[in-house]
Design a protein around this motif. Sequence first.
Motif, mmCIF file in Angstrom:
data_model
loop_
_atom_site.group_PDB
_atom_site.id
_atom_site.type_symbol
_atom_site.label_atom_id
_atom_site.label_comp_id
_atom_site.label_asym_id
_atom_site.label_seq_id
_atom_site.Cartn_x
_atom_site.Cartn_y
_atom_site.Cartn_z
ATOM 1 N N UNK A 1 0.765 -1.132 -0.025
ATOM 2 C CA UNK A 1 -0.058 -0.106 -0.080
ATOM 3 C C UNK A 1 0.901 1.257 0.129
ATOM 4 N N UNK A 2 1.903 1.160 0.982
ATOM 5 C CA UNK A 2 2.955 2.364 0.751
ATOM 6 C C UNK A 2 3.474 2.674 -0.768
ATOM 7 N N UNK A 3 3.897 1.530 -1.492
ATOM 8 C CA UNK A 3 4.563 1.504 -2.785
ATOM 9 C C UNK A 3 3.422 2.429 -3.510
ATOM 10 N N UNK B 1 13.529 3.166 -0.782
ATOM 11 C CA UNK B 1 13.464 2.376 0.411
ATOM 12 C C UNK B 1 13.652 1.002 0.521
ATOM 13 N N UNK B 2 13.455 0.203 -0.729
ATOM 14 C CA UNK B 2 13.907 -1.138 -0.504
ATOM 15 C C UNK B 2 15.415 -1.492 -0.621
ATOM 16 N N UNK B 3 15.948 -0.262 -1.224
ATOM 17 C CA UNK B 3 17.577 -0.655 -1.304
ATOM 18 C C UNK B 3 17.978 -0.316 0.396
ATOM 19 N N UNK B 4 17.661 0.713 1.022
ATOM 20 C CA UNK B 4 18.021 0.887 2.280
ATOM 21 C C UNK B 4 17.929 -0.037 3.101
ATOM 22 N N UNK B 5 16.637 -0.831 3.042
ATOM 23 C CA UNK B 5 16.372 -1.981 3.818
ATOM 24 C C UNK B 5 17.006 -3.067 3.609
ATOM 25 N N UNK B 6 17.371 -3.423 2.143
ATOM 26 C CA UNK B 6 17.868 -4.773 1.814
ATOM 27 C C UNK B 6 19.553 -4.641 2.191
ATOM 28 N N UNK C 1 10.741 -8.684 -4.042
ATOM 29 C CA UNK C 1 10.343 -7.341 -3.869
ATOM 30 C C UNK C 1 10.969 -6.768 -2.434
ATOM 31 N N UNK C 2 10.044 -6.535 -1.512
ATOM 32 C CA UNK C 2 10.417 -6.085 -0.223
ATOM 33 C C UNK C 2 10.753 -7.200 0.979
ATOM 34 N N UNK C 3 10.709 -8.482 0.291
ATOM 35 C CA UNK C 3 10.785 -9.506 1.098
ATOM 36 C C UNK C 3 12.223 -10.399 1.013
ATOM 37 N N UNK C 4 12.691 -10.998 2.119
ATOM 38 C CA UNK C 4 13.727 -11.541 1.946
ATOM 39 C C UNK C 4 13.634 -12.903 2.531
ATOM 40 N N UNK C 5 14.234 -14.112 1.509
ATOM 41 C CA UNK C 5 13.930 -15.603 1.783
ATOM 42 C C UNK C 5 15.363 -16.085 2.084
ATOM 43 N N UNK C 6 15.645 -16.452 3.326
ATOM 44 C CA UNK C 6 17.022 -17.008 3.799
ATOM 45 C C UNK C 6 17.122 -18.510 4.322
ATOM 46 N N UNK C 7 18.142 -18.917 3.850
ATOM 47 C CA UNK C 7 18.351 -20.472 4.563
ATOM 48 C C UNK C 7 19.404 -20.571 5.469
ATOM 49 N N UNK C 8 19.234 -21.251 6.550
ATOM 50 C CA UNK C 8 20.279 -21.721 7.409
ATOM 51 C C UNK C 8 20.683 -23.194 7.448
ATOM 52 N N UNK C 9 21.326 -23.613 7.076
ATOM 53 C CA UNK C 9 21.836 -25.172 6.921
ATOM 54 C C UNK C 9 22.081 -25.903 5.368
ATOM 55 N N UNK C 10 22.037 -24.767 4.513
ATOM 56 C CA UNK C 10 22.388 -25.222 3.095
ATOM 57 C C UNK C 10 23.101 -23.802 2.518
ATOM 58 N N UNK D 1 -1.159 -1.572 10.223
ATOM 59 C CA UNK D 1 -0.055 -1.831 9.549
ATOM 60 C C UNK D 1 0.370 -1.211 8.137
ATOM 61 N N UNK D 2 -0.569 -0.332 7.615
ATOM 62 C CA UNK D 2 -0.335 0.415 6.443
ATOM 63 C C UNK D 2 -1.313 1.808 6.653
ATOM 64 N N UNK D 3 -0.899 2.944 6.891
ATOM 65 C CA UNK D 3 -1.679 4.137 7.529
ATOM 66 C C UNK D 3 -1.482 5.204 6.281
ATOM 67 N N UNK D 4 -2.451 5.457 5.526
ATOM 68 C CA UNK D 4 -2.336 6.461 4.385
ATOM 69 C C UNK D 4 -2.166 7.692 5.170
ATOM 70 N N UNK D 5 -1.278 8.793 4.375
ATOM 71 C CA UNK D 5 -1.368 9.876 5.121
ATOM 72 C C UNK D 5 -2.532 10.985 5.505
ATOM 73 N N UNK D 6 -3.668 10.430 4.721
ATOM 74 C CA UNK D 6 -4.895 11.306 4.778
ATOM 75 C C UNK D 6 -5.546 10.740 6.188
ATOM 76 N N UNK D 7 -5.448 9.313 6.651
ATOM 77 C CA UNK D 7 -5.708 8.911 7.780
ATOM 78 C C UNK D 7 -5.027 9.415 8.953
#
Length: 488
Positions: free
Chosen positions: A197-199, A210-215, A234-243, A468-474
């Motif tokens: 929603x922010x995007x 924003x995504x680059x700062x985060x990642x 996208x804005x999600x990260x999938x990480x494996x521990x053990x392989x 979790x997602x608040x528009x500026x108008x709200x």
Amino acid sequence: MSDKAALTQHRITVLLVDDQHMIGEALRRMLAPEHDIDFHFCQDPTQAIKTANRIQPTVILQDLVMPEIDGLTLVRYYRANPATRQVPLIVLSSKEEAHTKAEAFALGANDYMVKLPDRLEILARIRYHSRGYINLLERNEAQAQLEKANRLIRKTFGQYLSDDIVDAILESPEGAALGGEKRFVTIMMTDLRGFTAIGERLPAEDVVGIINIYLETMTEIVLKYQGTIDEFIGDAIFVIFGAPILRDNDAKRAVACAVEMQLAMTQVNTKCREKGYPEVHQGIGINSGQLVVGNIGSKKRMKYGVVGRNVNLTARIESYTVGGQIFISENTMEECGLHLLRIDDQIDVMPKGVKKPLTIYEVGGIRGEFDLFLPEKVDVALVDLPKPIPIEFTVLEGKHAGDTRYQGTIDKLFEKTAQISAEVSADKLVNLKISLFDHDKNEISSDLYAKVVKSISKDPAIFHISMTSIPPSVTNFLERLMPESVTA
């Protein structure tokens, strides 16, 4: 082009160092009929090293007794000179003494012949030693080419793959082969809550910023804890521990990594504010279990990844989080050891595709070698609104809003947490899409998203939500209604 064709082609090159012109002429005549051999004669022993550096011989024939420089001393010089250190050296001498031969071998000679040798014998020894040296040169050159290619691969793919995966590809001939194996691993999924929603409200370049700062921040932490970044979604990260590398503390490292990632969100949001971006908040889900891991795809395009029901379960666990939370499965809790974890809450859930309820645990920290903790949770004291705010809401099913709209009001508020009274109750962890109205029934926004975090009562239906997602108008509307200390 084959690997062999790509290597430098070396001819047999003989350097004879002898102060007697007669010996040089005799060797020249012996070798002249051999079209694969180049012969060079150096009569001045003081120029031997310089000549060898220039012609790069594959074998050196060295007289033992010469004026100005002793032959054994020259042997030392050859072995001290980088260009001739490994060139085969045959000592030619009129002496047959065992002591002289032993000294020559001790100084680095490869062979010893009494001059003037038989033609067939000298040819055989020249070819034998040259063949071995040329093979060495080709191996060294091939190794250098391989290392250069590996550096290029690491430089290129290191931007997209974790070091562990690149190492597995480079160090094993089977590293890049299709296929997999079953293995018990721990996997982590992260997501910026409400970022879709922010995007939609921001320019594309701000979204990427924003995504680059985060990642960038999170990648450093994941690699610190030896996690394998399988992919960015996208804005999600999938990480494996053990392989691809299995370690005995995979689950503990995953939890410690998650805690540090949540703590680092303060740094992420500081950078976002400096650039005029809105703040973002991260949810993390962790699960441990059997999965198939390996190279998946086709010979033309493949990726290192994991497959199995536990991947889907991890995504479900992560979907229950709100910003700042870490949820782990019971398997991960058992792998870590309950005594090492600070458990802030536990919830029974029924994810899609699961036949019976599962217990998930909200982690607030990990003790032991990592000793990392999030701030202690405190109960939020909600403030009564001067007048309830009318709302309508639908229950989200996955990413899609349901068809039924329910009426309700926001009665209490503090920052991003609110109390809702509604015509129907909503279960804990359910996601809502909310339309908010002013007191004259004018719609302020229909894009307010929230998650139910607490059920107060079923009848009447009262529950708490975390927005979790608040528009500026709200945000602007709520700030006008409440004192600054109450709203976010």
